[in-house]
Write a protein that holds these residues in place. Structure first.
Motif, PDB file in Angstrom:
ATOM      1  N   ARG A 107       2.920   0.582  -4.212  1.00  0.00           N
ATOM      2  CA  ARG A 107       3.314   0.157  -5.547  1.00  0.00           C
ATOM      3  C   ARG A 107       4.147  -1.118  -5.479  1.00  0.00           C
ATOM      4  NH1 ARG A 107       2.853   2.969 -10.460  1.00  0.00           N
ATOM      5  NH2 ARG A 107       4.284   2.076 -11.988  1.00  0.00           N
ATOM      6  N   GLY A 108       5.036  -1.149  -4.494  1.00  0.00           N
ATOM      7  CA  GLY A 108       5.855  -2.339  -4.308  1.00  0.00           C
ATOM      8  C   GLY A 108       5.003  -3.559  -3.997  1.00  0.00           C
ATOM      9  N   LEU A 109       4.005  -3.372  -3.133  1.00  0.00           N
ATOM     10  CA  LEU A 109       3.133  -4.495  -2.767  1.00  0.00           C
ATOM     11  C   LEU A 109       2.326  -4.967  -3.965  1.00  0.00           C
ATOM     12  CD1 LEU A 109       1.910  -3.247   0.734  1.00  0.00           C
ATOM     13  CD2 LEU A 109       3.548  -5.060   0.254  1.00  0.00           C
ATOM     14  N   VAL A 110       1.865  -3.995  -4.767  1.00  0.00           N
ATOM     15  CA  VAL A 110       1.121  -4.365  -5.977  1.00  0.00           C
ATOM     16  C   VAL A 110       2.019  -5.185  -6.893  1.00  0.00           C
ATOM     17  CG1 VAL A 110       0.032  -3.479  -8.059  1.00  0.00           C
ATOM     18  CG2 VAL A 110      -0.466  -2.410  -5.866  1.00  0.00           C
ATOM     19  N   ALA A 111       3.254  -4.732  -7.040  1.00  0.00           N
ATOM     20  CA  ALA A 111       4.183  -5.437  -7.934  1.00  0.00           C
ATOM     21  C   ALA A 111       4.454  -6.848  -7.434  1.00  0.00           C
ATOM     22  CB  ALA A 111       5.489  -4.660  -8.048  1.00  0.00           C
ATOM     23  N   LYS A 112       4.413  -7.032  -6.094  1.00  0.00           N
ATOM     24  CA  LYS A 112       4.628  -8.375  -5.548  1.00  0.00           C
ATOM     25  C   LYS A 112       3.418  -9.270  -5.735  1.00  0.00           C
ATOM     26  CE  LYS A 112       7.788  -7.225  -1.810  1.00  0.00           C
ATOM     27  NZ  LYS A 112       7.626  -6.708  -0.447  1.00  0.00           N
ATOM     28  N   GLY A 113       2.352  -8.716  -6.303  1.00  0.00           N
ATOM     29  CA  GLY A 113       1.182  -9.536  -6.582  1.00  0.00           C
ATOM     30  C   GLY A 113       0.162  -9.563  -5.462  1.00  0.00           C
ATOM     31  N   GLN A 114       0.303  -8.655  -4.476  1.00  0.00           N
ATOM     32  CA  GLN A 114      -0.699  -8.634  -3.411  1.00  0.00           C
ATOM     33  C   GLN A 114      -2.002  -8.032  -3.932  1.00  0.00           C
ATOM     34  OE1 GLN A 114       0.356  -7.502   0.443  1.00  0.00           O
ATOM     35  NE2 GLN A 114       1.980  -9.012   0.479  1.00  0.00           N
ATOM     36  N   ASP A 115      -3.127  -8.478  -3.351  1.00  0.00           N
ATOM     37  CA  ASP A 115      -4.404  -7.939  -3.813  1.00  0.00           C
ATOM     38  C   ASP A 115      -4.861  -6.804  -2.906  1.00  0.00           C
ATOM     39  OD1 ASP A 115      -5.386  -9.067  -1.542  1.00  0.00           O
ATOM     40  OD2 ASP A 115      -6.384 -10.745  -2.530  1.00  0.00           O
ATOM     41  N   GLU A 116      -5.991  -6.246  -3.269  1.00  0.00           N
ATOM     42  CA  GLU A 116      -6.496  -5.063  -2.571  1.00  0.00           C
ATOM     43  C   GLU A 116      -6.623  -5.298  -1.070  1.00  0.00           C
ATOM     44  OE1 GLU A 116      -9.930  -3.369  -4.425  1.00  0.00           O
ATOM     45  OE2 GLU A 116     -10.518  -2.321  -2.591  1.00  0.00           O
ATOM     46  N   ALA A 117      -7.208  -6.452  -0.703  1.00  0.00           N
ATOM     47  CA  ALA A 117      -7.434  -6.724   0.721  1.00  0.00           C
ATOM     48  C   ALA A 117      -6.117  -6.820   1.477  1.00  0.00           C
ATOM     49  CB  ALA A 117      -8.235  -8.015   0.866  1.00  0.00           C
ATOM     50  N   GLN A 118      -5.134  -7.478   0.867  1.00  0.00           N
ATOM     51  CA  GLN A 118      -3.845  -7.626   1.532  1.00  0.00           C
ATOM     52  C   GLN A 118      -3.156  -6.283   1.743  1.00  0.00           C
ATOM     53  OE1 GLN A 118      -2.480 -10.439  -1.438  1.00  0.00           O
ATOM     54  NE2 GLN A 118      -2.067 -11.965   0.160  1.00  0.00           N
ATOM     55  N   ILE A 119      -3.244  -5.430   0.726  1.00  0.00           N
ATOM     56  CA  ILE A 119      -2.586  -4.127   0.831  1.00  0.00           C
ATOM     57  C   ILE A 119      -3.278  -3.267   1.880  1.00  0.00           C
ATOM     58  CG2 ILE A 119      -2.038  -2.017  -0.416  1.00  0.00           C
ATOM     59  CD1 ILE A 119      -1.765  -3.793  -2.925  1.00  0.00           C
ATOM     60  N   LYS A 120      -4.601  -3.329   1.895  1.00  0.00           N
ATOM     61  CA  LYS A 120      -5.319  -2.547   2.901  1.00  0.00           C
ATOM     62  C   LYS A 120      -4.973  -3.052   4.304  1.00  0.00           C
ATOM     63  CE  LYS A 120      -9.145  -0.659   0.304  1.00  0.00           C
ATOM     64  NZ  LYS A 120     -10.566  -0.745  -0.032  1.00  0.00           N
ATOM     65  N   LYS A 121      -4.829  -4.378   4.428  1.00  0.00           N
ATOM     66  CA  LYS A 121      -4.479  -4.929   5.738  1.00  0.00           C
ATOM     67  C   LYS A 121      -3.081  -4.467   6.148  1.00  0.00           C
ATOM     68  CE  LYS A 121      -4.377  -9.091   8.550  1.00  0.00           C
ATOM     69  NZ  LYS A 121      -3.066  -8.765   9.116  1.00  0.00           N
ATOM     70  N   TYR A 122      -2.168  -4.446   5.184  1.00  0.00           N
ATOM     71  CA  TYR A 122      -0.811  -3.968   5.465  1.00  0.00           C
ATOM     72  C   TYR A 122      -0.872  -2.569   6.084  1.00  0.00           C
ATOM     73  CZ  TYR A 122       3.877  -2.141   4.430  1.00  0.00           C
ATOM     74  OH  TYR A 122       5.105  -1.562   4.533  1.00  0.00           O
ATOM     75  N   LEU A 123      -1.711  -1.716   5.533  1.00  0.00           N
ATOM     76  CA  LEU A 123      -1.777  -0.334   6.024  1.00  0.00           C
ATOM     77  C   LEU A 123      -2.537  -0.220   7.340  1.00  0.00           C
ATOM     78  CD1 LEU A 123      -2.236   1.400   2.613  1.00  0.00           C
ATOM     79  CD2 LEU A 123      -0.330   1.736   4.182  1.00  0.00           C
ATOM     80  N   THR A 124      -3.663  -0.959   7.457  1.00  0.00           N
ATOM     81  CA  THR A 124      -4.426  -0.832   8.707  1.00  0.00           C
ATOM     82  C   THR A 124      -3.669  -1.474   9.869  1.00  0.00           C
ATOM     83  OG1 THR A 124      -5.681  -2.776   8.045  1.00  0.00           O
ATOM     84  CG2 THR A 124      -6.735  -0.649   7.716  1.00  0.00           C
ATOM     85  N   ASP A 125      -2.841  -2.489   9.589  1.00  0.00           N
ATOM     86  CA  ASP A 125      -2.012  -3.063  10.650  1.00  0.00           C
ATOM     87  C   ASP A 125      -1.086  -2.016  11.260  1.00  0.00           C
ATOM     88  OD1 ASP A 125      -3.076  -5.516  10.509  1.00  0.00           O
ATOM     89  OD2 ASP A 125      -1.453  -6.447   9.356  1.00  0.00           O
ATOM     90  N   ARG A 126      -0.698  -1.050  10.457  1.00  0.00           N
ATOM     91  CA  ARG A 126       0.243  -0.038  10.937  1.00  0.00           C
ATOM     92  C   ARG A 126      -0.439   1.235  11.412  1.00  0.00           C
ATOM     93  NH1 ARG A 126       2.311  -3.542   7.951  1.00  0.00           N
ATOM     94  NH2 ARG A 126       4.521  -4.061   7.935  1.00  0.00           N
ATOM     95  N   TYR A 127      -1.444   1.668  10.659  1.00  0.00           N
ATOM     96  CA  TYR A 127      -2.031   2.981  10.943  1.00  0.00           C
ATOM     97  C   TYR A 127      -3.473   2.915  11.441  1.00  0.00           C
ATOM     98  CZ  TYR A 127       2.053   4.668   8.444  1.00  0.00           C
ATOM     99  OH  TYR A 127       3.334   4.937   8.059  1.00  0.00           O
ATOM    100  N   GLY A 128      -4.058   1.736  11.444  1.00  0.00           N
ATOM    101  CA  GLY A 128      -5.446   1.627  11.901  1.00  0.00           C
ATOM    102  C   GLY A 128      -6.435   1.900  10.785  1.00  0.00           C
ATOM    103  N   ASP A 129      -7.727   1.742  11.097  1.00  0.00           N
ATOM    104  CA  ASP A 129      -8.776   1.910  10.086  1.00  0.00           C
ATOM    105  C   ASP A 129      -8.868   3.323   9.566  1.00  0.00           C
ATOM    106  OD1 ASP A 129      -9.433  -0.698  10.193  1.00  0.00           O
ATOM    107  OD2 ASP A 129     -11.109  -0.461  11.582  1.00  0.00           O
ATOM    108  N   PHE A 130      -8.204   4.248  10.259  1.00  0.00           N
ATOM    109  CA  PHE A 130      -8.229   5.641   9.848  1.00  0.00           C
ATOM    110  C   PHE A 130      -7.740   5.833   8.416  1.00  0.00           C
ATOM    111  CE2 PHE A 130      -6.581  10.021   9.853  1.00  0.00           C
ATOM    112  CZ  PHE A 130      -7.659  10.693  10.392  1.00  0.00           C
TER     113      PHE A 130
END
Lengths: 189, 658, 172
Positions: A107-130
């Motif tokens: 939610r915070g990332l969305v509020a900062k104006g990040q798009d879908e791809a950026q948010i997904k990258k944020y998560l996969t960078d930490r947890y992987g494609d899983f």
């Protein structure tokens, strides 16, 4: 006014009965149980938790206001993200505290104006494609995405080939008339 | 004493099942009618043994005999009686006992209803069922006995998982197992046909009602499971594409394909080897489901407590049963080739299209379910395949089925006539197009591509199916006579296809227009959703028979009028220390209002999840239609013809004696 | 020939399942392996120094152990961590995950403190950046601060001897 509660879970030590549950759930935290049905851990863990009366500190997240467009992005994203601690639930569904934390992050990332791809990258960078319930199209998932289409195609080709092969072949008399059936039935030894 | 008797009864059942598997085979080799007819008696004996075992486990649950480990795990002195009875199948061991009870029940039914079949066919079918049972008895006795004692016996049981203490879940497993296990009958028929080489229209006719019956139970089981998950898991979802759900859905898809290809085999004598393969597949996928649910190879929301040794056993069992069947198939099926022309535009041609899409959809579900495992096995990393994938892939794959459904009743066997087809379907088509455009606007004031497509396909399926009955009704001078003349099989098909249409309306409606909100509300505060206002009145303590609950009161208003008072709960079951959210739903055909309770705060406010779910009931209503469609089709007159003749013969004989 | 295709598919599936039965579907490999440790800036428990960041982990190999006093797996691995802290040269840094200090201190007093330094991650933000999805989780970092290995679940002698020690030997 609506606000993103997203089950901002309780602070520790609220209400005696509910606190007991929190210990139990947290006790299993490295094989964490969500709404799922891990039951067997039961008896053994009960013993452990009786003397560790400590509870996970569940963060209370302040509300993050979103515009209507951002809200739509947020709602659309959550079901596509897998909650890691759960058996098999998305971030939208899960009641685990990590899921609540991650919802807050997203939610915070969305509020900062990040798009879908950026948010997904944020998560996969930490947890992987899983974490992605919808795996991206790439070499190793090519068969996953093309497979269904190929199957239909293959089926249709086989179907057409079959009808071609039988074209003009005299049809064997159908055996579904009652007389023939009765005869078969009467043939019983 | 009673549990030991139960255990002994399972051992006895194993012995009988072994005999039931072997003796008829010997009889078939030696052409010995006495050995062949032993199969029926064995089936009945086996049923008695399992029923005794099942009754003794139920007895242990009802009398709270915590000296039995399984009872101690899943029973509790405070558990209401009804859930003590259903708790028997609340976990792995007992549900397996229910499985064999149902399997021997089906076997018994086959032995009773198949008296009119050729003796060797009927005996071989029972023999195959005996082999399947043998495997499951071994599974119970070697890895999963529910009768094992616990020393010392605990004073109190650990209780049935509270999430299972719900009427929906109480009947969901028996229904599901009736379906899963029921496909074993079609499987046994297929094997018997491969052994004897006798696979004709009569074979298809014998197999059809069994398949349809199994299918209708599976349909009901899946429907109930979906309804239960919706109301019990607390976040308004009705299908999760979880591996366990996929495990029940794959046999359903294969079984649906089988029902349709059996029609071709019965009416035209074609597609024999394909039909046999589908019969093997439907049951193999049931076994696969059992494996996936009980082995723990995949992560799932509702898997049983898993145990690799059990997984290994089912895998080995599956390898033997399915491997044996497919080897037999590879060897014998080439001899089943039939000749006869099959035109694309004919009923059988359309049914083949149906099979292509159903089987491809089934394979796609299998692909998605196992893909992560396959990548992991090839060391290509861990990925997840979830609902967004399945929705994107599955919905387009089944769309053509709706077009086919509309043609089903109109296109005749052997050769279709375009002009006649268009003439009869133009009105349903026109209605569907109009409603496809207008219905979403009329109901929700706006439309989406999915909503329009769903409305179009759904109404098309409904009206095209209905026009067939309408035409038959009009064919007679007097409409009631016309209606009575409609065979049950036609009613069955019509209802099932209408059910599919209703399902499509529900799915597209709820996906397109459903809405949800997470809110934190202070006492007296309200929130708006889907044109309804939800006012949070208060929260208080409540107590049930074996739980205490925090209960909220939410007043729902629409147009200034109170339409519902909802009481979502958060229950604490002290026996397991589990907290469950019990959502509260105001159900209606056109919309559900759904509230579940989140967390309470010190200032008296609560977080709530509020859902507006338009037309979600239609999803399950569609399933109910399909169930009754199956019921009517399976009880069609022509399946009973032979038996009526048989009864007449008996009556005549009895008359002579008197 | 084509009638044997289903049999071939079955054999492939059974092979797949035999593999599946031997692997844990819940283990998720970390994408951080081979990368620099994620940035963080966390308060220390003893206040000396006040705060620590990823830069402070460099210089020597270090085990970063996410733990909490409320977690059962952490109790399970605790005796072995004590043993490691006594017998091994490697530095042990604990990150206390979503845990109340009032719970943690008595826990350490009662059971002993195996950590050279304890950082507190009350809100679990560092946990998210490190991709932690349950405690305990242990990261092995080389002297340059690169993550070599991640252990999900309790640390055991087997993991230490067969996985971690060889890695540390290879880098030193």
């Amino acid at each position: 006014m609506p606000f993103d509660a997203n089950t901002p879970s309780s602070p520790p030590g609220r209400g005696p009965g509910f606190a007991l549950h929190m210990h139990l759930r947290n006790a299993k935290n490295w094989i964490p149980a969500c709404a799922g049905m891990t039951k067997r851990l039961g008896a053994a863990l009960l013993l452990l938790t009786i003397f560790t009366a400590n509870a996970e500190v569940e963060t209370v997240h302040p509300p993050i206001p979103l515009t209507e467009q951002q809200e739509a992005l947020y709602k659309g994203l959550l079901p596509e993200l897998r909650c890691l601690v759960c058996q098999n639930e998305s971030l939208a569904e899960s009641q685990a505290s990590l899921a609540a934390d991650l919802r807050y992050e997203v939610r915070g990332l969305v509020a900062k104006g990040q798009d879908e791809a950026q948010i997904k990258k944020y998560l996969t960078d930490r947890y992987g494609d899983f974490v992605l319930y919808k795996p991206p199209f790439e070499q190793r998932t090519a068969l996953l995405w093309a497979g269904p289409g190929l199957l239909v195609l293959l089926g249709l080709i086989m179907l057409v080939a079959y009808t071609r092969r039988t074209r003009g072949v005299p049809t064997a008399p159908p055996k579904n008339d009652e007389a023939a059936l009765k005869k078969i039935l009467d043939d019983a030894p | 004493m009673i549990p030991e008797l139960g255990h002994f009864a399972v051992i006895l059942a194993l012995g009988v099942a072994l005999l039931q598997a072997i003796v008829p085979l010997l009889g078939w080799r030696r052409r010995d009618a006495r050995l062949l007819s032993f199969a029926g008696s064995a089936a009945q004996g086996q049923f008695l043994c399992v029923a005794a075992a099942y009754a003794s486990l139920t007895y242990c649950f009802v009398t709270k005999d915590f000296s039995v480990a399984y009872v101690a795990e899943n029973d509790h002195s405070q558990l209401p009686l009804i859930y003590r009875i259903t708790a028997v199948w609340g976990a792995h061991e007992g549900s397996l006992l229910l499985w064999v009870l149902i399997l021997s029940g089906w076997t018994l039914a086959v032995s009773v209803f198949n008296r009119r079949l050729p003796l060797d066919m009927s005996a071989l079918v029972l023999s195959v069922l005996g082999m399947v049972s043998t495997g499951f008895y071994l599974f119970i006795l070697l890895t999963s006995s529910p009768f094992t004692r616990l020393v010392p016996a605990p004073a109190e049981g650990h209780d049935l998982n509270p999430i299972l203490q719900d009427p929906g879940l109480a009947i969901h497993p028996p229904m599901l197992y009736m379906g899963y296990v029921g496909f074993s009958v079609a499987f046994a028929f297929a094997i018997a046909a491969l052994i004897t080489g006798r696979l004709d229209a009569a074979w298809a006719r014998w197999t059809r009602p069994w398949t349809t019956t199994a299918w209708m139970f599976l349909t009901m089981g899946i429907t109930l499971g979906s309804w239960w998950a919706y109301k019990e898991l607390g976040w308004g979802g009705w299908w999760f594409w979880d591996p366990v759900e996929n495990a029940s859905f794959m046999p359903w898809l294969a079984g649906t394909a089988l029902i349709h290809s059996l029609a071709v085999t019965e009416k035209r004598g074609l597609l024999k080897s394909w039909t046999v393969l589908l019969a093997i597949l439907a049951f193999s996928l049931s076994l696969l489901g059992t494996f996936l649910v009980r082995s723990g190879v995949l992560v799932s929301v509702h898997a049983f407590a898993s145990d690799p040794s059990r997984g290994m056993f089912i895998l080995a069992f599956m390898a033997v049963v399915v491997g044996g069947a497919l080897t037999l198939y590879a060897w014998r099926a080439p001899k089943l080739v039939t000749t006869g022309e099959l035109k694309l535009f004919s009923r059988e041609g359309l049914l083949l299209f149906n099979n292509v899409f159903l089987v491809a959809a089934c394979a796609a579900v299998l692909l998605g379910t196992l893909y992560p495992l396959a990548l992991d096995a090839m060391h290509l990393g861990k990925i997840s395949v979830g609902p967004p994938y399945f929705n994107a892939v599955f919905l387009p794959m089944i769309t053509p089925l709706f077009l086919l459904v509309g043609l089903a009743a109109v296109v005749p066997w052997k050769r279709g006539d375009w002009r006649e087809t268009v003439r009869r379907l133009r009105w349903p088509a026109v209605i569907a197009v109009i409603l496809g455009v207008l219905l979403p606007f009329a109901l929700h004031g706006r439309t989406t591509l999915l909503a329009a497509t769903g409305a179009l396909l759904g109404t098309w399926a409904i009206f095209a199916a209905a026009q067939d009955v309408w035409r038959r009704m009009r064919a007679k001078l007097e409409w009631r006579a016309g209606l009575r003349a409609v065979p049950r099989a036609v009613w069955g098909m019509t209802l099932a296809h209408i059910g599919l249409g209703i399902w499509a309306l529900g799915v597209s409606g709820v996906i397109s227009f459903g809405d949800e909100k997470d809110v934190r509300l202070a006492r007296g505060a309200e929130t708006e959703l889907g044109g309804y206002s939800f006012r949070f009145q208060e929260a208080g303590e409540q107590s049930g028979p074996n739980y205490t609950a925090q209960q909220g009161t939410v007043l729902v208003e629409h147009g200034g009028r109170v339409v519902a008072t909802l009481h979502p709960q958060k229950r604490l079951y002290p026996s397991q220390g589990t907290v469950l959210t019990e959502s509260s739903i105001d159900a209606g055909l056109m919309r559900d209002l759904y509230v579940s309770l989140g967390e309470g705060y010190d200032d008296g406010s609560w977080s709530l999840r509020v859902y507006y779910k338009p037309m979600i009931r239609m999803i399950w209503l569609g399933g109910i239609f399909m169930f009754f469609g199956g019921l009517l089709a399976a009880s069609d007159k022509r399946y009973r013809l032979a038996r009526a003749a048989e009864r007449r013969a008996i009556e005549i004989a009895e008359g002579a004696v008197a | 020939m084509r009638y044997a295709i289903p049999l071939v598919v079955l054999v492939a599936l059974i092979g797949l399942f035999i593999f599946g039965l031997q692997s844990d579907p819940r283990l998720v490999p970390s994408p951080l392996i081979g990368k620099a440790a994620p940035a963080f800036d966390l308060p220390t428990l003893d206040g000396q120094p006040q705060r620590m960041s990823q830069a402070d982990l460099q210089g020597a190999p270090v085990l970063v152990n996410f733990f909490a006093s409320w977690c059962a797996g952490c109790q399970e691995e605790h005796p072995y961590l004590m043993q490691l802290s006594r017998n091994s040269q490697v530095k042990l840094v604990g990150i206390d995950y979503k845990d109340a200090e009032a719970d943690l201190r008595p826990w350490l007093t009662r059971k002993g403190n195996p950590y050279g330094q304890i950082l507190t991650d009350l809100e679990g933000r560092a946990g998210i950046d490190w991709g932690v999805y349950g405690v305990p989780e242990t990261f092995v970092l080389d002297a340059k601060g690169t993550i070599l290995y991640k252990q999900v679940g309790p640390m055991t002698p087997e993991v230490w001897e067969h996985e971690i020690q060889p890695l540390l030997k290879a880098t030193s």
